[in-house]
Design a protein around this motif. Structure first.
Motif, PDB file in Angstrom:
ATOM      1  N   THR A  82       0.814  -1.210   0.000  1.00  0.00           N
ATOM      2  CA  THR A  82       0.000   0.000   0.000  1.00  0.00           C
ATOM      3  C   THR A  82       0.848   1.261   0.000  1.00  0.00           C
ATOM      4  N   THR A  83       0.194   2.367  -0.249  1.00  0.00           N
ATOM      5  CA  THR A  83       0.859   3.675  -0.170  1.00  0.00           C
ATOM      6  C   THR A  83       0.744   4.258   1.233  1.00  0.00           C
ATOM      7  N   GLU A  84      -0.041   3.630   2.089  1.00  0.00           N
ATOM      8  CA  GLU A  84      -0.214   4.117   3.469  1.00  0.00           C
ATOM      9  C   GLU A  84       1.047   3.801   4.269  1.00  0.00           C
ATOM     10  N   ASN A  85       1.803   4.843   4.640  1.00  0.00           N
ATOM     11  CA  ASN A  85       3.060   4.604   5.332  1.00  0.00           C
ATOM     12  C   ASN A  85       3.066   5.123   6.768  1.00  0.00           C
ATOM     13  N   ASP A  86       1.926   5.559   7.260  1.00  0.00           N
ATOM     14  CA  ASP A  86       1.819   6.030   8.634  1.00  0.00           C
ATOM     15  C   ASP A  86       1.940   4.843   9.581  1.00  0.00           C
ATOM     16  N   ILE A  87       2.655   5.009  10.662  1.00  0.00           N
ATOM     17  CA  ILE A  87       2.879   3.924  11.622  1.00  0.00           C
ATOM     18  C   ILE A  87       1.567   3.366  12.166  1.00  0.00           C
ATOM     19  N   ASP A  88       0.541   4.210  12.270  1.00  0.00           N
ATOM     20  CA  ASP A  88      -0.756   3.737  12.751  1.00  0.00           C
ATOM     21  C   ASP A  88      -1.363   2.696  11.809  1.00  0.00           C
ATOM     22  N   TYR A  89      -1.220   2.914  10.498  1.00  0.00           N
ATOM     23  CA  TYR A  89      -1.725   1.943   9.513  1.00  0.00           C
ATOM     24  C   TYR A  89      -0.953   0.629   9.635  1.00  0.00           C
ATOM     25  N   ILE A  90       0.352   0.743   9.723  1.00  0.00           N
ATOM     26  CA  ILE A  90       1.192  -0.453   9.809  1.00  0.00           C
ATOM     27  C   ILE A  90       0.845  -1.249  11.064  1.00  0.00           C
ATOM     28  N   THR A  91       0.720  -0.562  12.184  1.00  0.00           N
ATOM     29  CA  THR A  91       0.382  -1.219  13.451  1.00  0.00           C
ATOM     30  C   THR A  91      -0.986  -1.892  13.370  1.00  0.00           C
ATOM     31  N   ARG A  92      -1.973  -1.180  12.821  1.00  0.00           N
ATOM     32  CA  ARG A  92      -3.318  -1.761  12.676  1.00  0.00           C
ATOM     33  C   ARG A  92      -3.288  -3.007  11.802  1.00  0.00           C
ATOM     34  N   ALA A  93      -2.544  -2.938  10.704  1.00  0.00           N
ATOM     35  CA  ALA A  93      -2.460  -4.080   9.785  1.00  0.00           C
ATOM     36  C   ALA A  93      -1.827  -5.286  10.473  1.00  0.00           C
ATOM     37  N   LEU A  94      -0.727  -5.070  11.170  1.00  0.00           N
ATOM     38  CA  LEU A  94      -0.049  -6.174  11.836  1.00  0.00           C
ATOM     39  C   LEU A  94      -0.899  -6.732  12.979  1.00  0.00           C
ATOM     40  N   ASP A  95      -1.559  -5.848  13.708  1.00  0.00           N
ATOM     41  CA  ASP A  95      -2.445  -6.291  14.796  1.00  0.00           C
ATOM     42  C   ASP A  95      -3.627  -7.101  14.269  1.00  0.00           C
ATOM     43  N   ALA A  96      -4.084  -6.778  13.053  1.00  0.00           N
ATOM     44  CA  ALA A  96      -5.218  -7.485  12.450  1.00  0.00           C
ATOM     45  C   ALA A  96      -4.803  -8.835  11.856  1.00  0.00           C
ATOM     46  N   GLY A  97      -3.493  -9.079  11.783  1.00  0.00           N
ATOM     47  CA  GLY A  97      -3.033 -10.378  11.297  1.00  0.00           C
ATOM     48  C   GLY A  97      -2.208 -10.362  10.033  1.00  0.00           C
ATOM     49  N   ALA A  98      -1.801  -9.176   9.567  1.00  0.00           N
ATOM     50  CA  ALA A  98      -0.912  -9.127   8.406  1.00  0.00           C
ATOM     51  C   ALA A  98       0.449  -9.710   8.801  1.00  0.00           C
ATOM     52  N   ASP A  99       1.092 -10.386   7.857  1.00  0.00           N
ATOM     53  CA  ASP A  99       2.408 -10.964   8.116  1.00  0.00           C
ATOM     54  C   ASP A  99       3.530 -10.019   7.717  1.00  0.00           C
ATOM     55  N   GLU A 100       3.279  -9.171   6.742  1.00  0.00           N
ATOM     56  CA  GLU A 100       4.276  -8.212   6.258  1.00  0.00           C
ATOM     57  C   GLU A 100       3.564  -6.979   5.731  1.00  0.00           C
ATOM     58  N   TYR A 101       4.345  -5.937   5.531  1.00  0.00           N
ATOM     59  CA  TYR A 101       3.809  -4.655   5.075  1.00  0.00           C
ATOM     60  C   TYR A 101       4.865  -4.023   4.173  1.00  0.00           C
ATOM     61  N   ILE A 102       4.541  -3.843   2.896  1.00  0.00           N
ATOM     62  CA  ILE A 102       5.494  -3.198   1.988  1.00  0.00           C
ATOM     63  C   ILE A 102       4.828  -2.002   1.315  1.00  0.00           C
ATOM     64  N   MET A 103       5.660  -1.057   0.938  1.00  0.00           N
ATOM     65  CA  MET A 103       5.179   0.182   0.340  1.00  0.00           C
ATOM     66  C   MET A 103       5.167   0.079  -1.182  1.00  0.00           C
TER      67      MET A 103
END
Length: 127
Positions: A82-103
Motif C-alpha cells: 500500500t501507499t499508506e506509510n503512517d505507523i498507525d496503519y502499519i500497526t493496525r495491519a499487523l495487529d489485524a493479522g498481516a504478516d508483512e507490510y510493503i510500500m
C-alpha cells in the motif's frame, strides 16, 4: 505450485504484481476488492495474499479481519502492499493479522525477499 491472490482495485498494480508473482513461479488469481477476495478465498485458500488497503466495496483492513476470523483464514501469509506509510496503519495491519507490510511502488526483488522471509517463495527461486 504455490498460489498467490492479488487483491487491489488498480488494474495496473494487479497486472504488475501478477507478472512478478508468475515470474517467481506462483499460480495467480486477482480480485478488485476485499469482497471479491473473500469469495476467491472461499473457493480456494491461497498460500499468500498481496493486499491493498484502500479499495471500494471492502477495504484491505476489513478483508483481513474477515479472513482471519474464518476457519482456514490463519493459513495464508498476508502482505499489505500500500501507499499508506503512517505507523498507525502499519500497526493496525499487523495487529489485524498481516504478516508483512510493503510500500508501493515495489519491485521483484522486494517481493521475492518478503516471500522468502515468509517461507512462501517456491524453492526454485530461493536465494
Amino acid at each position: 505450485m504455490s498460489y498467490c491472490l492479488i487483491i487491489d482495485d488498480s488494474r495496473v498494480i494487479r497486472k504488475v504484481s501478477r507478472e512478478i508473482a508468475e515470474g517467481l513461479s506462483f499460480r495467480v488469481a486477482e480480485a478488485e476488492n476485499g469482497e471479491v477476495g473473500l469469495q476467491a478465498c472461499r473457493a480456494e485458500m491461497p498460500d499468500v495474499i498481496l493486499l491493498d488497503w484502500n479499495m471500494p466495496v471492502m477495504d484491505g483492513y476489513s478483508f483481513l479481519k474477515h479472513l482471519r476470523a474464518t476457519p482456514e483464514g490463519q493459513t495464508p501469509k498476508v502482505v499489505f502492499c500500500t501507499t499508506e506509510n503512517d505507523i498507525d496503519y502499519i500497526t493496525r495491519a499487523l495487529d489485524a493479522g498481516a504478516d508483512e507490510y510493503i510500500m508501493k511502488p515495489f519491485d521483484r526483488d522486494i517481493l521475492a525477499a518478503k516471500f522468502q522471509e515468509l517461507g512462501v517463495l517456491p524453492v526454485s527461486h530461493s536465494a
